[in-house]
Design a protein around this motif. Structure first.
Motif, mmCIF file in Angstrom:
data_model
loop_
_atom_site.group_PDB
_atom_site.id
_atom_site.type_symbol
_atom_site.label_atom_id
_atom_site.label_comp_id
_atom_site.label_asym_id
_atom_site.label_seq_id
_atom_site.Cartn_x
_atom_site.Cartn_y
_atom_site.Cartn_z
ATOM 1 N N ASN A 145 0.807 -1.227 0.000
ATOM 2 C CA ASN A 145 0.000 0.000 0.000
ATOM 3 C C ASN A 145 0.837 1.273 0.000
ATOM 4 O O ASN A 145 0.378 2.324 0.451
ATOM 5 C CB ASN A 145 -0.960 0.016 1.204
ATOM 6 N N HIS A 146 2.083 1.212 -0.497
ATOM 7 C CA HIS A 146 2.888 2.414 -0.659
ATOM 8 C C HIS A 146 2.477 3.104 -1.956
ATOM 9 O O HIS A 146 2.453 2.475 -3.023
ATOM 10 C CB HIS A 146 4.385 2.076 -0.740
ATOM 11 N N SER A 147 2.212 4.379 -1.889
ATOM 12 C CA SER A 147 1.908 5.122 -3.109
ATOM 13 C C SER A 147 3.178 5.261 -3.951
ATOM 14 O O SER A 147 4.294 5.088 -3.457
ATOM 15 C CB SER A 147 1.369 6.511 -2.769
ATOM 16 N N LYS A 148 2.976 5.579 -5.234
ATOM 17 C CA LYS A 148 4.124 5.731 -6.133
ATOM 18 C C LYS A 148 5.015 6.899 -5.751
ATOM 19 O O LYS A 148 6.162 6.993 -6.191
ATOM 20 C CB LYS A 148 3.634 5.904 -7.567
ATOM 21 N N TYR A 149 4.501 7.804 -4.921
ATOM 22 C CA TYR A 149 5.263 8.997 -4.554
ATOM 23 C C TYR A 149 5.736 8.945 -3.093
ATOM 24 O O TYR A 149 6.162 9.957 -2.543
ATOM 25 C CB TYR A 149 4.393 10.239 -4.788
ATOM 26 N N HIS A 150 5.647 7.763 -2.492
ATOM 27 C CA HIS A 150 6.084 7.638 -1.096
ATOM 28 C C HIS A 150 7.596 7.884 -1.022
ATOM 29 O O HIS A 150 8.363 7.392 -1.860
ATOM 30 C CB HIS A 150 5.762 6.239 -0.560
ATOM 31 N N GLY A 238 11.553 -8.237 31.202
ATOM 32 C CA GLY A 238 11.224 -8.476 32.601
ATOM 33 C C GLY A 238 9.758 -8.204 32.889
ATOM 34 O O GLY A 238 9.113 -7.356 32.250
ATOM 35 N N GLU A 239 9.214 -8.925 33.874
ATOM 36 C CA GLU A 239 7.782 -8.837 34.175
ATOM 37 C C GLU A 239 7.355 -7.455 34.662
ATOM 38 O O GLU A 239 6.172 -7.102 34.612
ATOM 39 C CB GLU A 239 7.417 -9.900 35.232
ATOM 40 N N GLN A 240 8.297 -6.654 35.154
ATOM 41 C CA GLN A 240 7.955 -5.319 35.650
ATOM 42 C C GLN A 240 7.758 -4.314 34.514
ATOM 43 O O GLN A 240 7.322 -3.183 34.745
ATOM 44 C CB GLN A 240 9.053 -4.813 36.598
ATOM 45 N N THR A 241 8.064 -4.717 33.283
ATOM 46 C CA THR A 241 7.983 -3.809 32.134
ATOM 47 C C THR A 241 6.538 -3.427 31.838
ATOM 48 O O THR A 241 5.635 -4.262 31.830
ATOM 49 C CB THR A 241 8.601 -4.476 30.889
ATOM 50 N N ARG A 242 6.314 -2.129 31.601
ATOM 51 C CA ARG A 242 5.009 -1.622 31.187
ATOM 52 C C ARG A 242 5.108 -1.092 29.757
ATOM 53 O O ARG A 242 6.186 -0.694 29.307
ATOM 54 C CB ARG A 242 4.532 -0.517 32.131
ATOM 55 N N THR A 243 4.004 -1.102 29.059
ATOM 56 C CA THR A 243 3.986 -0.657 27.662
ATOM 57 C C THR A 243 2.930 0.420 27.464
ATOM 58 O O THR A 243 1.948 0.501 28.215
ATOM 59 C CB THR A 243 3.685 -1.833 26.711
ATOM 60 N N LYS A 244 3.149 1.238 26.445
ATOM 61 C CA LYS A 244 2.111 2.201 26.029
ATOM 62 C C LYS A 244 2.197 2.362 24.516
ATOM 63 O O LYS A 244 3.259 2.165 23.901
ATOM 64 C CB LYS A 244 2.293 3.540 26.737
ATOM 65 N N PHE A 245 1.076 2.728 23.927
ATOM 66 C CA PHE A 245 0.982 2.854 22.477
ATOM 67 C C PHE A 245 0.649 4.297 22.108
ATOM 68 O O PHE A 245 -0.208 4.929 22.742
ATOM 69 C CB PHE A 245 -0.096 1.915 21.934
ATOM 70 N N ARG A 246 1.360 4.802 21.071
ATOM 71 C CA ARG A 246 1.126 6.155 20.578
ATOM 72 C C ARG A 246 0.655 6.096 19.130
ATOM 73 O O ARG A 246 1.173 5.298 18.334
ATOM 74 C CB ARG A 246 2.420 6.976 20.651
ATOM 75 N N PRO A 247 -0.305 6.927 18.735
ATOM 76 C CA PRO A 247 -0.772 6.917 17.342
ATOM 77 C C PRO A 247 0.374 7.238 16.380
ATOM 78 O O PRO A 247 1.256 8.051 16.683
ATOM 79 C CB PRO A 247 -1.837 8.019 17.314
ATOM 80 N N HIS A 248 0.372 6.586 15.234
ATOM 81 C CA HIS A 248 1.401 6.818 14.224
ATOM 82 C C HIS A 248 0.780 6.536 12.854
ATOM 83 O O HIS A 248 -0.432 6.305 12.751
ATOM 84 C CB HIS A 248 2.604 5.911 14.487
ATOM 85 N N HIS A 249 1.606 6.551 11.804
ATOM 86 C CA HIS A 249 1.104 6.243 10.468
ATOM 87 C C HIS A 249 2.095 5.344 9.744
ATOM 88 O O HIS A 249 3.294 5.633 9.679
ATOM 89 C CB HIS A 249 0.902 7.515 9.640
ATOM 90 N N PHE A 250 1.603 4.220 9.229
ATOM 91 C CA PHE A 250 2.340 3.358 8.310
ATOM 92 C C PHE A 250 1.414 3.057 7.142
ATOM 93 O O PHE A 250 0.199 2.862 7.342
ATOM 94 C CB PHE A 250 2.764 2.044 8.994
ATOM 95 N N PRO A 251 1.924 3.014 5.916
ATOM 96 C CA PRO A 251 1.052 2.787 4.754
ATOM 97 C C PRO A 251 0.330 1.448 4.793
ATOM 98 O O PRO A 251 -0.760 1.311 4.236
ATOM 99 C CB PRO A 251 2.029 2.844 3.565
#
Length: 339
Positions: A145-150, A238-251
């Protein structure tokens, strides 16, 4: 002429007796017996002698030549013998001494991290897929889904071989190949080398490593993506690790996100590694774009999926607190022995 022959014989023997190397002996041979040597030049002048003198002088000349030749051969044998004895003395091995312990090599940090990540995902039911590093433009860009001008298609960012062939910029083309030949459910990870036109510095290289994942099935949601990656992060850091998600854009994904983990060095409190934020970006991910599913012959109305990708080199830098990416490609034993 007899006197000259006698002089040549005496002088050559004296010189041969003084030599200390094969090279010096060869110089003496050339001096007397070579094409321009003294004895050779003398024999060429025998035509000036009377018929009565020639046989006598010829016999004497042959005797002198044979004497010099034999003396040279004997001396060469003695010199070679001395050289051999000297080498044997210098190369003497005391077989009663204890042997030197050979150091065994260690797995490269990239290999260790790759094996660990593969084990985590195999434990969650994923399979490993590999594919070509020289890829078609269709699989590397069009099907994703990459455009020709990516901008990723630009010559300054990608290593093109021909207009339709390139060194893959990501391992995602193998996700497309997998979806083309396999019907859902699909659950794979795709490790491998990738290539981009980057300058070589502490954090960038024109050749680096990626590992990507793909899941396609009925009813797959963003919750499945977040849960899978949260388990992965806890297993790796490690089990103490926390995660978070941030909005982004990929084709090739929609919606898309980047995932951060709490810094493994400071536990999220803030340090130089995480730039005092407590968080470190780990990977990019998202729900597989409907256009990508359709391009692979999968009905996006019936199936959905998620995909993610991470730089293996970056993971290794973070996990082992390595400050410079170039260290992993220099094959310096002092560096590799630490792992």
């Amino acid at each position: 002429m007899k006197d000259i022959l006698e002089k040549i014989k005496n002088e050559s023997i004296i010189e041969i007796d003084k030599v200390e190397s094969i090279q010096q002996l060869e110089e003496i041979r050339v001096k007397y017996l070579g094409k321009k040597g003294q004895l050779t030049q003398l024999l060429r002048g025998m035509g000036q002698l009377t018929p009565e003198e020639r046989p006598v002088v010829g016999q004497l000349a042959n005797e002198v030549r044979d004497l010099i030749t034999e003396k040279i051969e004997q001396t060469a044998y003695c010199l070679k013998r001395k050289d051999l004895e000297k080498r044997l003395r210098s190369e003497f091995i005391d077989v009663t001494m204890p042997g030197r312990k050979k150091k065994l090599g260690n797995r490269h940090p990239l290999t260790k991290v790759l094996n660990e990540i593969e084990d985590i995902f195999i434990g969650m039911g994923f399979s490993i897929v590999e594919g070509p590093e020289i890829e078609k433009t269709y699989y590397n860009f069009d099907a994703l889904n990459h455009s020709k001008y990516h901008p990723a298609r630009d010559m300054q960012d990608t290593f093109y071989i021909t207009e339709d062939l390139l060194l893959r910029t990501q391992t995602s083309p193998n996700q497309v190949r997998t979806m083309e030949r396999q019907k859902p459910p699909i659950r794979v990870i795709v490790p491998g080398k990738v290539y981009r036109s980057d300058e070589i510095d502490a954090t960038h290289s024109p050749m680096f490593h990626q590992i990507e994942g793909l899941v396609v099935d009925k009813g797959i949601t963003m919750a499945n993506l977040k849960g899978t990656l949260d388990v992965f992060a806890k297993k790796l850091f490690g089990e103490q690790t926390r995660t978070k998600f941030r909005p982004h854009h990929f084709p090739f994904t929609e919606p898309s996100a980047e995932m951060d983990c709490t810094c493994s060095a400071c536990g999220g409190e803030g340090c130089r590694i995480c730039k005092n934020t407590g968080w470190i970006e780990i990977l990019g991910a998202g729900m597989v774009h409907p256009n990508v599913l359709a391009n692979c012959g999968i009905d996006p109305e019936e199936y959905s999926g998620f995909a993610f990708g991470m730089g293996l080199d970056r993971i290794a830098l973070l996990k082992y607190d390595i400050s410079d990416l170039r260290l992993m490609f220099e094959n310096d034993k002092r560096f590799l022995e630490q792992f």
